[in-house]
Enzyme design. Structure first.
Site, PDB file in Angstrom:
ATOM      1  CB  CYS A   1       5.946 -25.265  12.156  1.00  0.00           C
ATOM      2  SG  CYS A   1       4.934 -25.063  10.687  1.00  0.00           S
TER       3      CYS A   1
ATOM      4  CB  CYS B   1       5.910 -21.707  11.021  1.00  0.00           C
ATOM      5  SG  CYS B   1       4.431 -22.587  11.592  1.00  0.00           S
TER       6      CYS B   1
END
Length: 440
Positions: free
Chosen positions: A65, A68
Protein backbone atom coordinates in the site's frame (compact mmCIF):
# COMPACT_ATOMS: atom_id res chain seq x y z
CA UNK A 1 11.21 -25.52 70.22
CA UNK A 2 11.35 -28.53 67.88
CA UNK A 3 7.75 -27.77 66.81
CA UNK A 4 8.74 -24.28 65.61
CA UNK A 5 11.30 -25.56 63.10
CA UNK A 6 8.83 -27.01 60.58
CA UNK A 7 6.75 -23.79 60.69
CA UNK A 8 9.84 -21.68 60.00
CA UNK A 9 10.85 -24.00 57.17
CA UNK A 10 7.44 -23.70 55.55
CA UNK A 11 7.57 -19.90 55.82
CA UNK A 12 11.08 -19.79 54.30
CA UNK A 13 10.02 -22.11 51.50
CA UNK A 14 6.98 -19.92 50.63
CA UNK A 15 9.08 -16.75 50.69
CA UNK A 16 11.67 -18.31 48.37
CA UNK A 17 8.94 -19.51 46.02
CA UNK A 18 7.37 -16.05 45.90
CA UNK A 19 10.72 -14.40 45.11
CA UNK A 20 11.35 -16.98 42.42
CA UNK A 21 8.08 -16.61 40.57
CA UNK A 22 7.50 -12.84 40.99
CA UNK A 23 9.76 -11.84 38.06
CA UNK A 24 7.86 -14.30 35.90
CA UNK A 25 4.57 -12.69 36.93
CA UNK A 26 5.86 -9.20 36.13
CA UNK A 27 7.23 -10.34 32.78
CA UNK A 28 3.94 -11.97 31.85
CA UNK A 29 2.02 -8.83 32.79
CA UNK A 30 3.96 -6.75 30.27
CA UNK A 31 5.89 -8.85 27.78
CA UNK A 32 6.40 -5.88 25.45
CA UNK A 33 9.53 -3.81 25.21
CA UNK A 34 8.51 -0.16 25.41
CA UNK A 35 11.44 1.75 23.93
CA UNK A 36 9.76 4.44 21.85
CA UNK A 37 9.58 2.28 18.74
CA UNK A 38 6.51 1.09 16.85
CA UNK A 39 5.49 -2.36 18.10
CA UNK A 40 5.00 -5.18 15.60
CA UNK A 41 1.82 -7.08 16.45
CA UNK A 42 0.31 -10.25 15.07
CA UNK A 43 -2.36 -12.79 15.97
CA UNK A 44 -0.28 -14.20 18.82
CA UNK A 45 0.20 -10.97 20.80
CA UNK A 46 -2.43 -8.48 19.62
CA UNK A 47 -4.97 -9.10 22.38
CA UNK A 48 -2.21 -9.02 25.00
CA UNK A 49 -1.03 -5.62 23.75
CA UNK A 50 -4.54 -4.17 23.79
CA UNK A 51 -5.08 -5.33 27.37
CA UNK A 52 -1.59 -4.28 28.55
CA UNK A 53 -1.64 -0.65 27.43
CA UNK A 54 -4.34 1.86 28.36
CA UNK A 55 -3.73 3.79 25.13
CA UNK A 56 -2.45 2.05 22.01
CA UNK A 57 -2.68 3.37 18.46
CA UNK A 58 -2.65 0.63 15.80
CA UNK A 59 -1.87 0.95 12.10
CA UNK A 60 -3.46 -1.90 10.12
CA UNK A 61 -1.38 -1.82 6.94
CA UNK A 62 -0.46 -3.76 3.81
CA UNK A 63 3.16 -3.89 2.59
CA UNK A 64 2.18 -3.01 -0.99
CA UNK A 65 0.00 0.00 0.00
CA UNK A 66 1.45 3.35 -1.09
CA UNK A 67 -0.34 5.31 1.64
CA UNK A 68 0.99 2.86 4.22
CA UNK A 69 4.56 3.32 3.01
CA UNK A 70 4.25 7.10 3.35
CA UNK A 71 2.72 6.78 6.79
CA UNK A 72 5.37 4.46 8.26
CA UNK A 73 8.17 7.05 8.74
CA UNK A 74 5.68 9.47 10.32
CA UNK A 75 4.73 6.82 12.88
CA UNK A 76 8.41 6.19 13.59
CA UNK A 77 8.90 9.91 14.34
CA UNK A 78 5.80 10.18 16.53
CA UNK A 79 6.30 6.96 18.52
CA UNK A 80 9.02 8.15 20.98
CA UNK A 81 7.20 11.44 21.65
CA UNK A 82 3.90 9.71 22.43
CA UNK A 83 5.58 6.99 24.49
CA UNK A 84 7.19 9.70 26.63
CA UNK A 85 3.93 11.34 27.67
CA UNK A 86 2.83 11.27 31.31
CA UNK A 87 0.10 8.92 30.11
CA UNK A 88 1.95 7.07 27.34
CA UNK A 89 0.36 6.29 23.99
CA UNK A 90 1.98 3.26 22.36
CA UNK A 91 2.15 3.03 18.57
CA UNK A 92 1.84 -0.38 16.93
CA UNK A 93 1.26 -1.87 13.50
CA UNK A 94 -0.26 -5.04 12.09
CA UNK A 95 0.33 -6.50 8.66
CA UNK A 96 -3.38 -6.89 7.96
CA UNK A 97 -2.73 -8.35 4.52
CA UNK A 98 -0.82 -11.22 6.13
CA UNK A 99 -2.92 -11.71 9.26
CA UNK A 100 -6.29 -11.69 7.52
CA UNK A 101 -8.18 -13.36 10.36
CA UNK A 102 -7.11 -10.60 12.76
CA UNK A 103 -7.99 -7.97 10.17
CA UNK A 104 -11.42 -9.50 9.64
CA UNK A 105 -12.06 -9.56 13.39
CA UNK A 106 -11.46 -5.81 13.56
CA UNK A 107 -13.42 -5.07 10.35
CA UNK A 108 -10.48 -3.83 8.31
CA UNK A 109 -11.70 -3.11 4.77
CA UNK A 110 -8.93 -0.87 3.43
CA UNK A 111 -5.36 0.23 4.05
CA UNK A 112 -4.23 1.85 6.12
CA UNK A 113 -6.94 1.64 8.78
CA UNK A 114 -5.95 3.47 11.95
CA UNK A 115 -7.54 2.77 15.33
CA UNK A 116 -6.80 3.95 18.84
CA UNK A 117 -7.71 1.55 21.63
CA UNK A 118 -8.55 3.35 24.88
CA UNK A 119 -8.77 0.81 27.72
CA UNK A 120 -9.46 -1.83 25.06
CA UNK A 121 -12.24 0.12 23.30
CA UNK A 122 -11.40 0.94 19.65
CA UNK A 123 -12.10 4.23 17.90
CA UNK A 124 -11.26 4.66 14.23
CA UNK A 125 -8.90 7.56 13.59
CA UNK A 126 -9.48 9.93 10.65
CA UNK A 127 -7.18 12.75 11.71
CA UNK A 128 -3.93 14.12 10.25
CA UNK A 129 -1.00 11.79 9.62
CA UNK A 130 2.13 13.91 9.68
CA UNK A 131 4.18 13.20 12.79
CA UNK A 132 3.71 16.56 14.53
CA UNK A 133 -0.04 16.73 13.89
CA UNK A 134 -0.45 13.07 14.78
CA UNK A 135 1.16 13.75 18.16
CA UNK A 136 -1.03 16.79 18.67
CA UNK A 137 -4.18 14.89 17.70
CA UNK A 138 -3.53 11.79 19.80
CA UNK A 139 -2.43 13.81 22.84
CA UNK A 140 -6.06 14.93 23.16
CA UNK A 141 -6.99 11.37 24.17
CA UNK A 142 -4.84 11.55 27.31
CA UNK A 143 -5.43 15.21 28.17
CA UNK A 144 -8.28 16.41 30.42
CA UNK A 145 -11.65 16.51 28.71
CA UNK A 146 -11.98 20.13 29.79
CA UNK A 147 -8.87 22.13 30.70
CA UNK A 148 -9.31 24.50 33.66
CA UNK A 149 -7.64 27.88 33.10
CA UNK A 150 -7.17 30.13 36.14
CA UNK A 151 -5.34 33.14 34.71
CA UNK A 152 -4.66 35.17 31.57
CA UNK A 153 -1.33 33.38 31.26
CA UNK A 154 -2.98 29.98 31.49
CA UNK A 155 -5.35 30.97 28.68
CA UNK A 156 -2.51 32.07 26.39
CA UNK A 157 -0.49 28.94 27.22
CA UNK A 158 -3.49 26.73 26.42
CA UNK A 159 -4.06 28.44 23.06
CA UNK A 160 -0.37 28.23 22.16
CA UNK A 161 -0.16 24.54 23.07
CA UNK A 162 -3.33 23.80 21.10
CA UNK A 163 -1.67 24.75 17.82
CA UNK A 164 -3.62 25.68 14.70
CA UNK A 165 -4.96 22.41 13.34
CA UNK A 166 -7.95 21.94 15.66
CA UNK A 167 -10.80 24.25 16.67
CA UNK A 168 -10.60 25.59 20.23
CA UNK A 169 -13.51 26.19 22.61
CA UNK A 170 -13.07 28.41 25.67
CA UNK A 171 -15.92 28.93 28.11
CA UNK A 172 -15.87 32.17 30.11
CA UNK A 173 -17.98 32.22 33.23
CA UNK A 174 -19.04 28.62 32.60
CA UNK A 175 -18.86 25.65 34.92
CA UNK A 176 -16.99 22.79 33.29
CA UNK A 177 -19.93 20.47 34.00
CA UNK A 178 -21.97 22.43 31.44
CA UNK A 179 -19.77 21.31 28.56
CA UNK A 180 -18.04 18.19 29.93
CA UNK A 181 -20.33 15.66 28.22
CA UNK A 182 -20.00 17.39 24.85
CA UNK A 183 -16.25 17.75 25.36
CA UNK A 184 -16.00 13.97 25.71
CA UNK A 185 -18.20 13.43 22.65
CA UNK A 186 -16.20 15.76 20.40
CA UNK A 187 -12.80 15.28 22.01
CA UNK A 188 -11.17 13.85 18.89
CA UNK A 189 -12.24 16.89 16.84
CA UNK A 190 -11.55 19.86 19.14
CA UNK A 191 -9.99 21.16 22.36
CA UNK A 192 -12.18 22.35 25.24
CA UNK A 193 -11.46 24.59 28.24
CA UNK A 194 -13.12 26.90 30.74
CA UNK A 195 -11.53 30.06 32.12
CA UNK A 196 -12.16 30.49 35.83
CA UNK A 197 -10.32 33.78 36.20
CA UNK A 198 -9.52 36.37 33.53
CA UNK A 199 -9.03 40.09 33.11
CA UNK A 200 -10.88 42.77 31.15
CA UNK A 201 -8.02 42.63 28.65
CA UNK A 202 -9.00 39.05 27.80
CA UNK A 203 -12.61 40.12 27.23
CA UNK A 204 -11.41 42.83 24.87
CA UNK A 205 -9.02 40.46 23.13
CA UNK A 206 -11.71 37.84 22.53
CA UNK A 207 -14.35 40.49 21.79
CA UNK A 208 -17.08 39.40 24.21
CA UNK A 209 -18.87 41.77 26.59
CA UNK A 210 -20.75 39.52 29.00
CA UNK A 211 -20.65 36.12 30.63
CA UNK A 212 -21.36 33.31 30.37
CA UNK A 213 -19.93 33.06 26.87
CA UNK A 214 -18.45 30.25 24.81
CA UNK A 215 -15.81 31.21 22.25
CA UNK A 216 -15.13 28.99 19.23
CA UNK A 217 -11.85 29.73 17.46
CA UNK A 218 -10.24 28.40 14.26
CA UNK A 219 -6.64 29.65 14.46
CA UNK A 220 -5.69 28.30 11.03
CA UNK A 221 -8.48 30.29 9.37
CA UNK A 222 -8.33 33.33 11.68
CA UNK A 223 -12.00 32.89 12.57
CA UNK A 224 -13.88 33.26 15.83
CA UNK A 225 -17.52 33.15 16.91
CA UNK A 226 -19.29 33.76 20.24
CA UNK A 227 -22.19 31.87 21.80
CA UNK A 228 -24.15 33.54 24.60
CA UNK A 229 -26.65 30.75 25.11
CA UNK A 230 -29.09 29.37 25.87
CA UNK A 231 -26.75 26.82 27.48
CA UNK A 232 -29.13 23.90 27.13
CA UNK A 233 -27.94 20.60 25.69
CA UNK A 234 -29.55 20.89 22.26
CA UNK A 235 -28.63 24.52 21.57
CA UNK A 236 -25.14 24.09 22.97
CA UNK A 237 -24.45 20.95 20.95
CA UNK A 238 -25.77 22.55 17.76
CA UNK A 239 -23.36 25.45 18.25
CA UNK A 240 -20.38 23.18 18.96
CA UNK A 241 -21.16 20.87 16.07
CA UNK A 242 -21.58 23.73 13.60
CA UNK A 243 -18.39 25.39 14.85
CA UNK A 244 -16.15 22.35 14.33
CA UNK A 245 -15.56 23.47 10.74
CA UNK A 246 -14.51 26.91 9.50
CA UNK A 247 -17.18 29.07 7.85
CA UNK A 248 -15.97 28.08 4.37
CA UNK A 249 -14.00 24.86 4.07
CA UNK A 250 -11.34 24.43 1.36
CA UNK A 251 -11.79 20.93 -0.08
CA UNK A 252 -8.71 18.73 -0.06
CA UNK A 253 -7.88 15.20 1.08
CA UNK A 254 -7.55 16.16 4.75
CA UNK A 255 -10.69 18.28 4.89
CA UNK A 256 -12.80 15.52 3.35
CA UNK A 257 -12.03 13.43 6.43
CA UNK A 258 -13.38 16.20 8.65
CA UNK A 259 -16.73 15.99 6.84
CA UNK A 260 -17.19 12.33 7.72
CA UNK A 261 -19.55 12.72 10.68
CA UNK A 262 -21.21 15.96 9.61
CA UNK A 263 -24.77 15.34 8.40
CA UNK A 264 -25.29 18.76 6.82
CA UNK A 265 -25.54 19.28 3.06
CA UNK A 266 -22.47 20.87 1.47
CA UNK A 267 -22.73 24.03 -0.66
CA UNK A 268 -19.76 23.52 -2.98
CA UNK A 269 -18.36 26.33 -5.12
CA UNK A 270 -16.07 25.19 -7.95
CA UNK A 271 -13.51 27.76 -9.15
CA UNK A 272 -10.71 27.83 -11.70
CA UNK A 273 -8.03 28.71 -9.16
CA UNK A 274 -8.92 29.17 -5.50
CA UNK A 275 -5.84 31.36 -4.91
CA UNK A 276 -6.46 34.12 -7.49
CA UNK A 277 -7.89 37.50 -6.49
CA UNK A 278 -11.39 36.88 -7.86
CA UNK A 279 -11.69 33.65 -5.92
CA UNK A 280 -10.36 35.25 -2.74
CA UNK A 281 -13.01 37.96 -2.96
CA UNK A 282 -15.72 35.38 -3.63
CA UNK A 283 -14.67 33.35 -0.57
CA UNK A 284 -15.25 36.45 1.58
CA UNK A 285 -18.81 36.67 0.22
CA UNK A 286 -19.31 32.95 0.85
CA UNK A 287 -18.26 33.46 4.48
CA UNK A 288 -21.05 35.99 4.95
CA UNK A 289 -23.56 33.54 3.47
CA UNK A 290 -22.21 30.72 5.63
CA UNK A 291 -22.55 32.80 8.79
CA UNK A 292 -26.26 33.27 8.06
CA UNK A 293 -26.87 29.64 7.01
CA UNK A 294 -25.28 27.50 9.69
CA UNK A 295 -27.44 24.50 8.77
CA UNK A 296 -25.27 24.07 5.66
CA UNK A 297 -21.53 23.50 5.18
CA UNK A 298 -19.97 25.94 2.72
CA UNK A 299 -16.89 24.80 0.81
CA UNK A 300 -14.87 25.49 -2.30
CA UNK A 301 -12.37 23.78 -4.61
CA UNK A 302 -10.23 25.01 -7.47
CA UNK A 303 -9.81 23.02 -10.67
CA UNK A 304 -6.14 23.96 -10.55
CA UNK A 305 -5.89 22.53 -7.02
CA UNK A 306 -7.91 19.31 -7.51
CA UNK A 307 -9.14 18.76 -11.06
CA UNK A 308 -10.35 15.16 -10.61
CA UNK A 309 -12.62 16.11 -7.75
CA UNK A 310 -14.05 19.17 -9.54
CA UNK A 311 -14.74 17.25 -12.74
CA UNK A 312 -16.90 14.78 -10.81
CA UNK A 313 -19.57 17.52 -10.75
CA UNK A 314 -19.85 17.85 -14.55
CA UNK A 315 -17.27 20.58 -14.89
CA UNK A 316 -15.87 20.75 -18.40
CA UNK A 317 -13.67 23.15 -20.38
CA UNK A 318 -16.66 25.19 -21.49
CA UNK A 319 -18.37 25.23 -18.08
CA UNK A 320 -18.88 28.75 -16.82
CA UNK A 321 -17.11 29.14 -13.48
CA UNK A 322 -17.51 29.67 -10.59
CA UNK A 323 -20.20 26.99 -10.41
CA UNK A 324 -22.27 26.16 -7.32
CA UNK A 325 -23.86 22.83 -6.39
CA UNK A 326 -25.28 21.30 -3.23
CA UNK A 327 -23.61 17.98 -2.43
CA UNK A 328 -24.86 15.34 0.00
CA UNK A 329 -21.28 14.20 0.72
CA UNK A 330 -21.97 10.89 -0.97
CA UNK A 331 -22.92 10.12 -4.57
CA UNK A 332 -25.69 12.67 -5.12
CA UNK A 333 -25.70 16.40 -5.68
CA UNK A 334 -28.16 19.07 -6.77
CA UNK A 335 -27.94 21.87 -9.28
CA UNK A 336 -30.27 24.82 -8.79
CA UNK A 337 -32.27 25.64 -11.91
CA UNK A 338 -31.04 28.89 -13.44
CA UNK A 339 -28.51 29.58 -10.66
CA UNK A 340 -25.51 27.35 -11.34
CA UNK A 341 -22.90 29.94 -12.27
CA UNK A 342 -21.91 33.09 -10.40
CA UNK A 343 -21.33 36.30 -12.34
CA UNK A 344 -18.66 38.75 -11.21
CA UNK A 345 -21.22 41.48 -10.64
CA UNK A 346 -23.04 41.30 -7.30
CA UNK A 347 -22.13 37.70 -6.29
CA UNK A 348 -23.81 38.18 -2.90
CA UNK A 349 -27.25 38.57 -4.45
CA UNK A 350 -26.68 35.58 -6.73
CA UNK A 351 -25.61 33.35 -3.82
CA UNK A 352 -28.69 34.41 -1.84
CA UNK A 353 -30.88 33.57 -4.86
CA UNK A 354 -29.13 30.20 -5.20
CA UNK A 355 -29.83 29.33 -1.56
CA UNK A 356 -33.42 30.55 -1.73
CA UNK A 357 -34.17 28.46 -4.83
CA UNK A 358 -32.45 25.43 -3.30
CA UNK A 359 -34.58 25.65 -0.17
CA UNK A 360 -37.71 25.98 -2.30
CA UNK A 361 -36.80 22.77 -4.14
CA UNK A 362 -36.06 24.28 -7.54
CA UNK A 363 -33.30 21.74 -8.17
CA UNK A 364 -32.19 18.94 -10.46
CA UNK A 365 -30.84 15.87 -8.69
CA UNK A 366 -27.74 14.29 -10.23
CA UNK A 367 -25.17 11.62 -9.48
CA UNK A 368 -21.44 12.14 -9.30
CA UNK A 369 -19.49 10.77 -12.23
CA UNK A 370 -15.80 10.00 -12.32
CA UNK A 371 -13.09 7.61 -13.48
CA UNK A 372 -12.92 5.41 -10.37
CA UNK A 373 -14.80 4.45 -7.26
CA UNK A 374 -12.61 6.31 -4.76
CA UNK A 375 -9.59 7.52 -6.68
CA UNK A 376 -10.16 11.23 -6.26
CA UNK A 377 -10.55 10.81 -2.50
CA UNK A 378 -7.57 8.55 -1.90
CA UNK A 379 -5.15 10.86 -3.68
CA UNK A 380 -5.01 13.51 -6.31
CA UNK A 381 -3.27 11.14 -8.71
CA UNK A 382 -4.62 7.81 -7.52
CA UNK A 383 -7.76 7.92 -9.65
CA UNK A 384 -5.82 8.62 -12.81
CA UNK A 385 -3.29 5.90 -12.13
CA UNK A 386 -6.04 3.39 -11.41
CA UNK A 387 -7.91 4.35 -14.57
CA UNK A 388 -4.78 4.12 -16.69
CA UNK A 389 -3.91 0.76 -15.11
CA UNK A 390 -7.36 -0.60 -15.88
CA UNK A 391 -7.12 0.70 -19.45
CA UNK A 392 -3.72 -0.93 -19.95
CA UNK A 393 -5.02 -4.19 -18.49
CA UNK A 394 -8.02 -4.05 -20.82
CA UNK A 395 -5.78 -3.55 -23.85
CA UNK A 396 -3.62 -6.52 -22.80
CA UNK A 397 -6.69 -8.73 -22.43
CA UNK A 398 -7.96 -7.71 -25.88
CA UNK A 399 -4.56 -8.45 -27.44
CA UNK A 400 -4.45 -11.88 -25.79
CA UNK A 401 -7.97 -12.69 -26.99
CA UNK A 402 -7.06 -11.51 -30.47
CA UNK A 403 -4.00 -13.77 -30.63
CA UNK A 404 -5.81 -16.78 -29.18
CA UNK A 405 -8.90 -16.67 -31.39
CA UNK A 406 -8.99 -17.38 -35.08
CA UNK A 407 -11.88 -14.99 -35.63
CA UNK A 408 -11.38 -11.26 -35.18
CA UNK A 409 -13.24 -9.46 -32.43
CA UNK A 410 -16.82 -8.81 -33.40
CA UNK A 411 -18.25 -5.35 -33.81
CA UNK A 412 -19.58 -4.11 -30.47
CA UNK A 413 -16.68 -5.15 -28.27
CA UNK A 414 -15.34 -1.61 -28.06
CA UNK A 415 -18.78 -0.21 -27.39
CA UNK A 416 -19.17 -2.54 -24.42
CA UNK A 417 -15.74 -1.59 -23.16
CA UNK A 418 -16.43 2.11 -23.50
CA UNK A 419 -19.72 1.67 -21.72
CA UNK A 420 -18.03 0.03 -18.74
CA UNK A 421 -15.38 2.71 -18.59
CA UNK A 422 -17.94 5.50 -18.64
CA UNK A 423 -20.28 3.92 -16.10
CA UNK A 424 -21.58 6.26 -13.39
CA UNK A 425 -19.40 6.81 -10.39
CA UNK A 426 -21.00 4.97 -7.48
CA UNK A 427 -19.15 5.13 -4.16
CA UNK A 428 -19.62 2.23 -1.82
CA UNK A 429 -20.80 4.27 1.16
CA UNK A 430 -20.87 7.73 2.71
CA UNK A 431 -18.42 6.57 5.38
CA UNK A 432 -15.86 5.34 2.82
CA UNK A 433 -16.07 8.56 0.79
CA UNK A 434 -15.71 10.80 3.79
CA UNK A 435 -13.06 8.73 5.49
CA UNK A 436 -10.77 9.66 2.61
CA UNK A 437 -7.90 7.80 4.08
CA UNK A 438 -7.81 4.22 2.80
CA UNK A 439 -6.21 2.64 -0.20
CA UNK A 440 -8.18 -0.46 -1.19
Amino acid sequence: MPQSIPLFSVFAFLLLLLLTISPTINASENPFKVDGKVLELDESNFDAAISTFDYIFVDFYAPWCGHCKRLAPELDKAAPVLAGLKKPIILAKVNADKYKRLASKHEIDGYPTLKIFVHGVPTEYYGPRSADLLVQSLTKFVSPDVAILDSDLAISDFVEAAGTHFPIFIGFGLNESMISNLAVKYKKKALFSVAKDFSDNIMTSYDFDKVPALIASHPAHNEQSIFYGPFEDKFLEDYIQQSLLPLVLPINEDSLRSLKDDKRKIVLTIMKDETDEKSTNLIKVLKSAASANRDLVFSYVGIKQWQDFAESFEVYKKTQLPKMVVWDGNEEYYTVIGSESIEESDPGTQISKFLEDYREGSVIQKRISGPTLMGFINSQLGGRYFFISMLVLLVIIILILTMCKEEPLRVGTRDQTDHSRNAPFQPESRELRRAADKED
